[in-house]
Design a protein around this motif. Structure first.
Motif, PDB file in Angstrom:
ATOM      1  N   UNK A 253       0.819  -1.220   0.000  1.00 63.42           N
ATOM      2  CA  UNK A 253       0.000   0.000   0.000  1.00 63.42           C
ATOM      3  C   UNK A 253       0.841   1.254   0.000  1.00 63.42           C
ATOM      4  N   UNK A 254       0.248   2.321  -0.527  1.00 55.39           N
ATOM      5  CA  UNK A 254       0.902   3.629  -0.491  1.00 55.39           C
ATOM      6  C   UNK A 254       0.849   4.208   0.917  1.00 55.39           C
ATOM      7  N   UNK A 255       1.747   5.146   1.226  1.00 52.99           N
ATOM      8  CA  UNK A 255       1.626   5.885   2.485  1.00 52.99           C
ATOM      9  C   UNK A 255       0.329   6.691   2.484  1.00 52.99           C
ATOM     10  N   UNK A 256      -0.185   7.086   3.649  1.00 51.89           N
ATOM     11  CA  UNK A 256      -1.421   7.871   3.719  1.00 51.89           C
ATOM     12  C   UNK A 256      -1.314   9.173   2.941  1.00 51.89           C
ATOM     13  N   UNK A 257      -2.390   9.543   2.262  1.00 48.76           N
ATOM     14  CA  UNK A 257      -2.458  10.813   1.548  1.00 48.76           C
ATOM     15  C   UNK A 257      -3.617  11.635   2.088  1.00 48.76           C
ATOM     16  N   UNK A 258      -3.534  12.931   1.873  1.00 46.28           N
ATOM     17  CA  UNK A 258      -4.540  13.846   2.412  1.00 46.28           C
ATOM     18  C   UNK A 258      -4.693  15.016   1.464  1.00 46.28           C
ATOM     19  N   UNK A 259      -5.891  15.221   0.949  1.00 42.21           N
ATOM     20  CA  UNK A 259      -6.174  16.410   0.146  1.00 42.21           C
ATOM     21  C   UNK A 259      -7.046  17.348   0.966  1.00 42.21           C
ATOM     22  N   UNK A 260      -6.677  18.615   0.996  1.00 44.91           N
ATOM     23  CA  UNK A 260      -7.359  19.604   1.824  1.00 44.91           C
ATOM     24  C   UNK A 260      -8.023  20.658   0.959  1.00 44.91           C
ATOM     25  N   UNK A 261      -9.148  21.168   1.462  1.00 43.31           N
ATOM     26  CA  UNK A 261      -9.876  22.260   0.828  1.00 43.31           C
ATOM     27  C   UNK A 261     -10.189  23.299   1.892  1.00 43.31           C
ATOM     28  N   UNK A 262     -10.183  24.548   1.473  1.00 45.66           N
ATOM     29  CA  UNK A 262     -10.565  25.659   2.348  1.00 45.66           C
ATOM     30  C   UNK A 262     -11.937  26.161   1.906  1.00 45.66           C
ATOM     31  N   UNK A 263     -12.842  26.394   2.856  1.00 47.73           N
ATOM     32  CA  UNK A 263     -14.172  26.897   2.540  1.00 47.73           C
ATOM     33  C   UNK A 263     -14.364  28.242   3.234  1.00 47.73           C
ATOM     34  N   UNK A 264     -14.967  29.204   2.511  1.00 47.56           N
ATOM     35  CA  UNK A 264     -15.163  30.560   3.028  1.00 47.56           C
ATOM     36  C   UNK A 264     -16.542  31.059   2.662  1.00 47.56           C
ATOM     37  N   UNK A 265     -17.119  31.874   3.547  1.00 44.14           N
ATOM     38  CA  UNK A 265     -18.374  32.554   3.251  1.00 44.14           C
ATOM     39  C   UNK A 265     -18.120  33.668   2.252  1.00 44.14           C
ATOM     40  N   UNK A 266     -19.146  34.094   1.494  1.00 44.10           N
ATOM     41  CA  UNK A 266     -18.940  35.172   0.513  1.00 44.10           C
ATOM     42  C   UNK A 266     -18.381  36.448   1.134  1.00 44.10           C
ATOM     43  N   UNK A 267     -18.789  36.769   2.355  1.00 41.45           N
ATOM     44  CA  UNK A 267     -18.311  37.993   2.985  1.00 41.45           C
ATOM     45  C   UNK A 267     -16.916  37.894   3.559  1.00 41.45           C
ATOM     46  N   UNK A 268     -16.356  36.688   3.607  1.00 45.89           N
ATOM     47  CA  UNK A 268     -15.020  36.496   4.184  1.00 45.89           C
ATOM     48  C   UNK A 268     -14.043  35.932   3.163  1.00 45.89           C
ATOM     49  N   UNK A 269     -14.306  36.176   1.871  1.00 43.46           N
ATOM     50  CA  UNK A 269     -13.443  35.641   0.814  1.00 43.46           C
ATOM     51  C   UNK A 269     -12.034  36.220   0.906  1.00 43.46           C
ATOM     52  N   UNK A 270     -11.886  37.458   1.405  1.00 45.35           N
ATOM     53  CA  UNK A 270     -10.564  38.086   1.508  1.00 45.35           C
ATOM     54  C   UNK A 270      -9.607  37.279   2.370  1.00 45.35           C
ATOM     55  N   UNK A 271     -10.155  36.431   3.253  1.00 48.29           N
ATOM     56  CA  UNK A 271      -9.273  35.609   4.081  1.00 48.29           C
ATOM     57  C   UNK A 271      -8.439  34.650   3.240  1.00 48.29           C
ATOM     58  N   UNK A 272      -8.950  34.265   2.062  1.00 46.67           N
ATOM     59  CA  UNK A 272      -8.205  33.344   1.214  1.00 46.67           C
ATOM     60  C   UNK A 272      -6.875  33.947   0.806  1.00 46.67           C
ATOM     61  N   UNK A 273      -6.850  35.224   0.433  1.00 49.22           N
ATOM     62  CA  UNK A 273      -5.592  35.890   0.080  1.00 49.22           C
ATOM     63  C   UNK A 273      -4.680  36.011   1.288  1.00 49.22           C
TER      64      UNK A 273
END
Length: 770
Positions: free
Chosen positions: A648-668
């Motif tokens: 088997x392969x070593x463990x993998x992890x894919x991550x996503x960030x979720x933001x409200x429309x009013x807090x999109x600036x946090x992504x930058x």
């Protein structure tokens, strides 16, 4: 004549029919002990004999016939009347005024003919009358008030009906073959004042004889019908029907049920009630209006009702015990330092934080699994509830009145902004509605026409090789986000969401889902919401719904206002709709390498590897969905970077960030910064690794170059397009082989990009091998 009767000891028969005799039954008959026939029939319409039935009649043991019809005799029949009438075969007391109940011993005499019609008897038929339930006997009980189910008062008057009582005595039953017409009840005529009733036919009565074992005869239809006449009101008109043109109608409901056959109206019900069409028309208009309202204005109303019912079931069921669950892990960034530097202020702030978590958890139907200091672990039935909890919590945290002295940098920033009222308005609008451009202090903003301005924080993913992400073993972000950002105020709580199966019998706190939620949560910065790919796959089609989440939870009014009615131009409203959706950003895929290892697994060593699943990168979902399963200790690996044929392969992890429309600036502000430990190696690059992604506006509704507004200047790029010659035809003919080829080629491209700086894989089309 009295003297003559006294001397008539040897009198055998006495007939005085159709005379106008008055008074009571003569006492002179008391001495006629040999009397066998006594018949005194009055004239119809005249009073005749009156008084009660004398008691001496019960002593005439050889009396065979007693006929006193058409008189005015009254009172109840003596209870002992039939105890010694051992030869009485015919009893005719019809058309008198006798009342009360029938004597229980009426069947003690060998009666074969019993006429008691047109009296006022009440109550039920005594069981002793079973001796009369034989062929050849005749019983007439018509025009009385006897009833199977009437409830009598002390004064022998009905006060109600008990419908649970049997309709007939145990020795009688209804014939299934023969019916008979019944006379119109005189009580109906008196009650209605007319006799314009139709004929009523009811089942004939048959004897219900026990068999040799004492059981009732099962087939009554084979029994010979009896010559019994009684009013159908006795058995509550069971089985009765009317002739054509008439219908059964209740004339009196209490104290005793009276039903008659009433002529049906020749006109239809709608013709006799034309106003009904007006009501039908009004109801039809209302239904059409309601349908239009549901389809056009409130298309999600039914879905909201269903969701509310589903939420109610989640509330009643309690904490999840097995099946698919979502776990959220939260903690406060810098909590240890804050509690040391200002314990009193931080204690107050912690209470506010705990109340926010408790309110959001209750609103989104979560259950606290574990709490330790500032950290919470909360389990949910559905991933959408977990994401809603996180978004609602971030909104509530922004609204709290935090102790000003706990964050002096924010206080100083607010005081400096107070110098310009117009500047305050512009900054408030920029923070509230996600506006970008001059006057905003958020990360990633720029001056129109000038070079892009960087945010001034560490971005380890910007390293030239792009293979490692900078972390420390403590899980602390490499560089803290400055506190001058208006969309990040007060306590900064990082949140991680993981979705997976909880095996039955395994506690949530001991499951692999919760362990992974802690890993995901520890990777984020304060104010950031991260989720694994299993959670993303569950909510990626409901971003519009998540965009309607505010400090109260899912705002259904806001959600319905976001959805465009069907009659309006969707193209014109499409941009506004996308700007109202929640934003999900791919934060990359990572593989956990053994301690001390400095290289990734080889791409392929075996030519016959057949990967199990792949998905399109165009949606930023990743190569495959996987689930960490509690108690197994391992996971299903993605086909990316397959260690083909060698375990088997070593463990993998894919991550996503979720933001409200009013807090999109946090992504930058956050960029690609994660706090994964050094053992996690990036094998698929995140969104902000793409050239110019840090400077371009985010979202489908953002301004693009040439689109008007405050468009940014993006860097020049070189695009490479790869395709397999004849790939589409091959994929159509051999899907399994095409999928294998696709994954091998994709793995080669990703491994090559780790060695070539500043490259980014934009899209994969596995169906066409492009």
């Amino acid at each position: 004549s009295s003297a003559t009767l006294d001397d008539s000891i040897l009198l055998h028969n006495f007939y005085a029919n159709n005379n106008s005799l008055e008074g009571s039954v003569p006492e002179s008959f008391k001495g006629s002990v040999l009397l066998t026939q006594l018949s005194i029939k009055g004239r119809s319409g005249q009073r005749g004999l009156s008084g009660t039935l004398p008691a001496f009649l019960s002593q005439m043991s050889i009396l065979n016939t007693l006929a006193l019809p058409d008189n005015d005799l009254s009172g109840p029949l003596p209870e002992t009347l039939f105890d010694f009438l051992l030869s009485l075969s015919t009893l005719d007391l019809a058309s008198n005024n006798f009342s009360g109940t029938l004597p229980s011993g009426i069947g003690n005499s060998p009666l074969s003919q019993l006429y008691l019609s047109d009296n006022r008897f009440v109550g039920t038929i005594p069981e002793s009358m079973a001796s009369l339930a034989v062929p050849g006997s005749y019983v007439d009980l018509m025009n009385n008030s006897i009833s199977c189910c009437g409830v009598l008062s002390n004064s022998s008057k009905y006060i109600g009906v008990n419908t649970s009582m049997p309709r007939l005595p145990s020795f009688l039953g209804f014939s299934t073959r023969e019916r008979q017409y019944v006379q119109i009840d005189s009580e109906l005529v008196r009650f209605r004042g007319s006799d314009d009733f139709g004929a009523m036919n009811c089942p004939r009565l048959v004897a219900r004889q026990p068999d040799n074992n004492g059981l009732e005869t099962p087939e009554l239809s084979q029994q010979q019908s009896l010559s019994w006449l009684m009013d159908p009101q006795y058995y509550l008109y069971e089985g009765c029907a009317c002739d054509a043109g008439f219908a059964l109608e209740v004339i009196q409901q209490a104290p005793i049920l009276l039903v008659a056959c009433v002529a049906s109206s020749t006109t239809s019900w709608t013709e006799s009630n034309p106003w009904i069409w007006v009501i039908v028309a009004v109801v039809a208009v209302l239904l059409v209006a309601l349908l239009l309202w549901l389809l056009c204005l409130r298309g999600s109303t039914i879905l909201v009702i269903r969701q509310n019912l589903n939420n109610l079931r989640k509330r009643v069921k309690g904490e999840p015990q097995s099946g698919l669950i979502a776990v959220v892990n939260t903690d406060i960034e810098g909590y240890s330092n804050l509690i040391k530097e200002a314990p009193e202020l931080m204690t107050k702030a912690l209470k506010l934080h705990n109340s926010v978590i408790a309110k959001a958890r209750w609103t989104t139907y979560g259950y606290t699994v574990e709490q330790e200091g500032d950290s919470y672990s909360i389990v949910f039935y559905e991933p959408i509830d977990a994401v809603t909890f996180c978004l609602m919590s971030q909104h509530l945290l922004m609204m709290q009145d935090w102790p000003a002295a706990l964050f002096p940098e924010e206080q100083a920033d607010v005081e400096s902004e107070g110098a310009s009222q117009s500047g305050n308005v512009l900054r408030h609008l920029a923070s509230r509605f996600g506006l970008r451009g001059g006057g905003g202090g958020g990360g990633g903003s720029h001056v129109h026409g000038g070079p892009p301005q960087r945010s001034g924080f560490s971005d380890p993913m910007a390293l030239s090789d792009g293979t490692m992400i900078g972390h420390s073993s403590s899980g602390t972000p490499p560089a803290a986000v400055p506190r001058a950002h208006r969309c990040l105020t007060g306590l900064r709580v990082r949140m991680g969401i993981s979705t997976g199966e909880l095996p039955a019998g395994t506690a949530t706190r001991q499951s692999a889902v919760m362990e992974r939620a802690k890993v995901v949560g520890d990777a984020g910065a304060g104010g950031q919401i991260l989720m694994d790919d299993a959670t993303f796959l569950a909510v990626k089609d409901r971003l519009e719904e998540l965009g309607a989440v505010d400090h109260t939870g899912l705002n259904t009014h806001r959600l319905t206002s976001m959805r465009v009615p069907w009659w309006r131009c969707r193209g014109r409203e499409g941009r506004r709709r996308h700007e109202s959706e929640a934003l999900a950003l791919d934060m990359g895929q990572y593989m956990q390498m053994p301690a001390g290892s400095d290289r990734l697994p080889s791409i392929f060593r075996h030519p016959d590897v057949v990967p199990t699943l792949t998905t399109s990168r165009s949606s930023r979902v990743g190569d495959a969905a996987y689930f960490w399963r509690s108690g197994e200790g391992t996971q299903k690996s993605t086909p990316t970077d397959v260690e083909a044929g060698f375990g088997p392969l070593p463990p993998t992890l894919r991550l996503y960030q979720v933001l409200s429309p009013g807090l999109v600036e946090r992504a930058h502000i956050f960029g690609n910064t994660l706090a994964l430990k050094d053992e996690w190696v990036c094998i698929d690059q995140p969104y902000f690794r793409a050239p110019g992604a840090k400077d371009a506006p985010i979202g489908l509704g953002a301004d693009l170059p040439g689109g008007g507004g405050s468009a940014v200047v993006l860097p020049e790029i070189t695009m490479v397009f790869c395709c397999v010659d004849g790939g589409k035809a091959y994929a159509t003919a051999n899907r399994v082989g095409a999928r294998t080829a696709h994954n091998v080629i994709a793995s080669v491209i990703r491994n090559t990009l780790r060695k070539v700086p500043d490259g980014y894989l934009c899209r994969l089309q596995d169906g066409d091998l492009k």
